[in-house]
Design an enzyme around this catalytic site. Structure first.
Site, PDB file in Angstrom:
ATOM      1  N   CYS A 175       5.745  -0.555  11.779  1.00 48.08           N
ATOM      2  CA  CYS A 175       5.696  -0.667  10.321  1.00 48.08           C
ATOM      3  C   CYS A 175       6.583   0.411   9.738  1.00 48.08           C
ATOM      4  O   CYS A 175       7.789   0.428   9.960  1.00 48.08           O
ATOM      5  CB  CYS A 175       4.267  -0.606   9.803  1.00 48.08           C
ATOM      6  SG  CYS A 175       3.373   0.878  10.253  1.00 48.08           S
ATOM      7  N   ARG A 228       0.002   0.857   9.728  1.00 44.85           N
ATOM      8  CA  ARG A 228      -0.313  -0.565   9.555  1.00 44.85           C
ATOM      9  C   ARG A 228      -0.165  -1.315  10.877  1.00 44.85           C
ATOM     10  O   ARG A 228      -0.898  -2.261  11.152  1.00 44.85           O
ATOM     11  CB  ARG A 228       0.616  -1.180   8.497  1.00 44.85           C
ATOM     12  CG  ARG A 228       0.273  -0.778   7.090  1.00 44.85           C
ATOM     13  CD  ARG A 228       1.314  -1.275   6.095  1.00 44.85           C
ATOM     14  NE  ARG A 228       2.546  -0.505   6.142  1.00 44.85           N
ATOM     15  CZ  ARG A 228       3.603  -0.724   5.343  1.00 44.85           C
ATOM     16  NH1 ARG A 228       3.556  -1.693   4.457  1.00 44.85           N
ATOM     17  NH2 ARG A 228       4.680   0.021   5.432  1.00 44.85           N
TER      18      ARG A 228
END
Lengths: 142, 294
Positions: B248, B253
């Site tokens: 990410c 994430r």
């Protein structure tokens, strides 16, 4: 450096890292609700895109050239609320010129880099940056 | 002795159902010996505003990151952090957090680097617990410190470095879990407002775009196995047995996606590239692709 901002900084720097977080939480709880005349007017507010959470701010300059800063941030984002509250309290009663003269690196001087991380402090720098930006823009219009 | 697993029907379909517990399960097992609740949030103060009774806080940045080098803490520091929170090597750890367990999954991934065996996520995280009106407290959790052994961090199994990604290109799939605007390179910085950025926008060539939150249902729980297979197998084209790298912006994430692929869908060789776009997008002479095509 305006007195109120200087005092807030001294308060933070006098504390241990853990106590600084507690103080930030106190600020967070003190962020004022929007005055009634601005509730239900999301159109007036600018989103602070640099903050992960939905944070919106709005600046008003009154006839005496005094700046009024209004910020909304969800209660699920206490750190951002704390930063916003520091600015709302620290800038209260200042004129447009005084607000524009606040050093851009003020957020980095509160001694929070270790407890809060530089990444998170960028949100506060963005709040200050966008506040100044609005002051400049609104003064030109006014 | 590990605390028993949650036998909820929804979890049974996942590859490793023992990695999740429901809010009902946690509420029923709070205070059980050998079980520790850990809250890990994006917001460093959220735990202080109210947390699940008995839970301790582990902050992704101040507790798990090295303060100087861009890296995770070492085995000695990890032992100090966990021991000081009352977590032993054989403690069953249930991690929960805000924003669909985004940071909770990140903490779980770091626990995995140290081989902590029994670490689970609370399905739905903090938001679901609150939405159900379950108890929160601002009372400080009293923990008795324990000895956690010093275990060296093992980056080989679940962590990818830039060199690994370069070697992976053309040999296996990559999943980009950022927003689609970040993937195409459309999203640029706003003048005058420095963000956590990279020098070049775009994505790693051949990466499929699957924003991380596609794995979450509206109530912050994980989607069912069938729904997840639709997203990652039918949608992104992953095939069982693939070696996958997810990335990410700084690796948080993509930890969430790593968890989904590894523990819910059963991929056996998934790595999280934590250098992610903040490294790749600023590195010299690495290939970059812009636009909607992989």
């Amino acid at each position: 450096m305006p007195d109120a901002l200087a005092e807030i900084r001294e308060e933070f720097l006098a504390l241990s890292q853990q106590e600084r977080l507690q103080l930030l939480l106190e600020f967070s709880n003190e962020l004022p609700e929007l005055p009634e005349r601005y509730q239900g007017h999301p159109d007036l507010f600018e989103r602070v895109a640099e903050c992960q959470s939905p944070v919106f701010l709005f600046v008003e300059i009154d006839d005496d050239d005094v700046v009024h800063l209004f910020v909304t941030a969800p209660k699920e984002s206490p750190t951002t609320r704390g930063f916003a509250s520091i600015l709302v309290q620290g800038l209260a009663g200042l004129t447009a010129d005084e607000v524009l003269a606040v050093p851009d690196d003020y957020p980095q001087t509160l001694g929070l880099t270790q407890a809060v991380s530089p990444l998170r402090l960028r949100g506060m720098a963005a709040l200050l940056g966008r506040t100044k930006h609005q002051v400049t823009a609104k003064r030109q219009v006014g | 002795m590990a605390v028993q697993a949650d036998t909820a029907e929804k979890f049974a379909a996942y590859a490793h159902p023992e990695r999740l517990v429901s809010t009902e399960w946690l509420a029923a097992h709070l205070g059980e010996p050998g079980l520790a609740g850990v809250e890990s949030d994006e917001d460093v103060l959220l735990y202080e505003t109210g947390h699940i009774p008995g839970a301790v806080k582990i902050d992704w940045h101040t507790d798990l990151n090295d303060p100087v080098v861009r890296d995770y803490i070492d085995g000695e520091r990890f032992a100090q952090v966990l021991g000081s929170k009352g977590i032993g090597r054989d403690t069953t750890v249930v991690i929960y957090g805000d924003k669909n367990n985004w940071w909770a999954a990140y903490a779980l991934w770091v626990f995995t680097l140290f081989g902590h065996q029994d670490v689970r996520l609370l399905d739905g995280g903090r938001d679901k617990w609150i939405a159900e009106g379950r108890e929160l407290t601002t009372e400080a959790t009293n923990v008795a410190p324990v000895d956690y052994p010093v275990v060296p961090r093992d980056d080989s199994a679940v962590r990818a470095f830039k060199e690994d990604v370069l070697a992976h290109l053309g040999h296996g799939p990559l999943i980009d879990v950022r927003s689609f605007e970040e993937y195409t390179g459309e999203r640029t910085e706003i003048p005058g407002y420095p963000t956590e950025g990279a020098l070049r926008p775009g994505h790693i060539p051949s990466a499929a775009s699957v924003p991380w939150a596609k794995a979450a249902a509206p109530d912050a729980t994980f989607k069912t196995r069938a729904e997840l297979e639709e997203v990652y197998l039918d949608g992104a084209g992953l095939k069982p047995g693939d070696d996958v790298i997810a990335y990410c912006r700084i690796g948080e994430r993509s930890s969430h996606t790593w968890f989904v692929l590894t523990h819910l869908l059963g991929f056996e060789n998934v790595k999280n590239y934590d250098g992610s776009w903040t490294e790749w997008g600023s590195a010299v002479r690495v290939p970059i692709k812009q636009g909607a095509d992989a």
